[in-house]
Motif scaffolding. Sequence first.
Motif, PDB file in Angstrom:
ATOM      1  N   SER A 124     -34.670  11.902  -9.051  1.00 37.34           N
ATOM      2  CA  SER A 124     -33.426  12.126  -9.786  1.00 37.34           C
ATOM      3  C   SER A 124     -33.052  10.950 -10.691  1.00 37.34           C
ATOM      4  CB  SER A 124     -32.277  12.401  -8.808  1.00 37.34           C
ATOM      5  OG  SER A 124     -32.114  11.317  -7.908  1.00 37.34           O
ATOM      6  N   ASP A 125     -33.507   9.756 -10.341  1.00 41.78           N
ATOM      7  CA  ASP A 125     -33.178   8.561 -11.144  1.00 41.78           C
ATOM      8  C   ASP A 125     -34.276   8.316 -12.184  1.00 41.78           C
ATOM      9  OD1 ASP A 125     -31.843   6.222 -11.929  1.00 41.78           O
ATOM     10  OD2 ASP A 125     -33.070   4.987 -10.579  1.00 41.78           O
ATOM     11  N   GLU A 152     -28.836   7.732 -23.066  1.00 46.19           N
ATOM     12  CA  GLU A 152     -28.667   6.507 -22.289  1.00 46.19           C
ATOM     13  C   GLU A 152     -29.627   5.424 -22.776  1.00 46.19           C
ATOM     14  OE1 GLU A 152     -27.894   6.917 -18.143  1.00 46.19           O
ATOM     15  OE2 GLU A 152     -27.908   9.082 -18.294  1.00 46.19           O
ATOM     16  N   TYR A 160     -35.543   8.794 -16.351  1.00 47.60           N
ATOM     17  CA  TYR A 160     -35.139   8.989 -17.746  1.00 47.60           C
ATOM     18  C   TYR A 160     -36.376   9.036 -18.627  1.00 47.60           C
ATOM     19  CZ  TYR A 160     -30.673   7.524 -15.795  1.00 47.60           C
ATOM     20  OH  TYR A 160     -29.540   7.432 -15.029  1.00 47.60           O
ATOM     21  N   LYS A 199     -31.735  11.662 -19.831  1.00 52.34           N
ATOM     22  CA  LYS A 199     -31.985  12.093 -18.472  1.00 52.34           C
ATOM     23  C   LYS A 199     -33.054  13.169 -18.462  1.00 52.34           C
ATOM     24  CE  LYS A 199     -30.716  11.795 -14.090  1.00 52.34           C
ATOM     25  NZ  LYS A 199     -30.775  10.538 -13.322  1.00 52.34           N
ATOM     26  N   GLN A 200     -34.056  13.001 -17.576  1.00 50.68           N
ATOM     27  CA  GLN A 200     -35.141  13.996 -17.527  1.00 50.68           C
ATOM     28  C   GLN A 200     -34.674  15.249 -16.810  1.00 50.68           C
ATOM     29  OE1 GLN A 200     -39.683  13.530 -17.073  1.00 50.68           O
ATOM     30  NE2 GLN A 200     -38.876  13.530 -15.001  1.00 50.68           N
ATOM     31  N   CYS A 253     -41.653   7.632 -18.545  1.00 46.18           N
ATOM     32  CA  CYS A 253     -40.384   7.759 -17.835  1.00 46.18           C
ATOM     33  C   CYS A 253     -40.044   6.443 -17.160  1.00 46.18           C
ATOM     34  CB  CYS A 253     -40.456   8.874 -16.785  1.00 46.18           C
ATOM     35  SG  CYS A 253     -40.508  10.540 -17.496  1.00 46.18           S
ATOM     36  N   SER A 313     -33.294   3.810 -13.881  1.00 46.34           N
ATOM     37  CA  SER A 313     -32.108   3.211 -14.481  1.00 46.34           C
ATOM     38  C   SER A 313     -32.241   1.694 -14.606  1.00 46.34           C
ATOM     39  CB  SER A 313     -30.871   3.543 -13.647  1.00 46.34           C
ATOM     40  OG  SER A 313     -31.022   3.070 -12.312  1.00 46.34           O
TER      41      SER A 313
END
Length: 219
Positions: free
Chosen positions: A178-179, A199, A181, A218-219, A163, A166
């Motif tokens: 929350s940020d 993304e 991926y 997005k995870q 993971c 951004s």
Amino acid sequence: MVDPGSTLPPNQRRRNGGCLPALVVLVVILGLGFGASKLFGDDHKKSSSSSSSSSGSHDSGEWKVGDCGGPDPDDKPNGYKAFGCGDAGATFKALDIQPASFMPDSIQCPAGTDLIIQVSVSYGSSKSKGGGIPSKTVCGRNISADHPGDAGAGGGQLVKGDCVTSTAKEVPCASGGSDTYKVLDLTKETAQCPTGTTEPMRLTMAIGRPYDVICTAKQ
């Protein structure tokens, strides 16, 4: 901010000699990071992340797959040396031995690699840290149950199942927030990303790296 067309700053990254007396220097890569821009059609959001490293010294014979090593008590805090795998000082085992490279991004170790050790050789009788000619690369896995290099664990080289944020900084999937991926693949071109990629992150230039895009969702 990093321009996708620019060159990344030199990484401070994550190799023993032959028959002649030699001093071998190990450079251990503890983390990896890349500058990246997220691609949303014509919308480019630019960002960057950094890498960390430490170095040490060690004099030993040739490294082989299955050899073990650990911190060198005579070269604290960052020195490493070879140990027998049953010795109390052994903390990692060599999963793979690869050629040396002056381009850190060209080294790609097997899945499960927790640390990457650059072995360099310096000829002479005095002990010196952080120098020498790159000789080989040791891909190591911790002997303990702590494996930051496993997919999703947040350490080692970037692999499928990891993971990132951004800004393309690797983080543990379980605590990324929350940020975060999920890495679905690592490719040369955005068009090669698999179905489900929402993304893609195009990385800034790095000579020798086998991929230029992190395909994420997005995870």
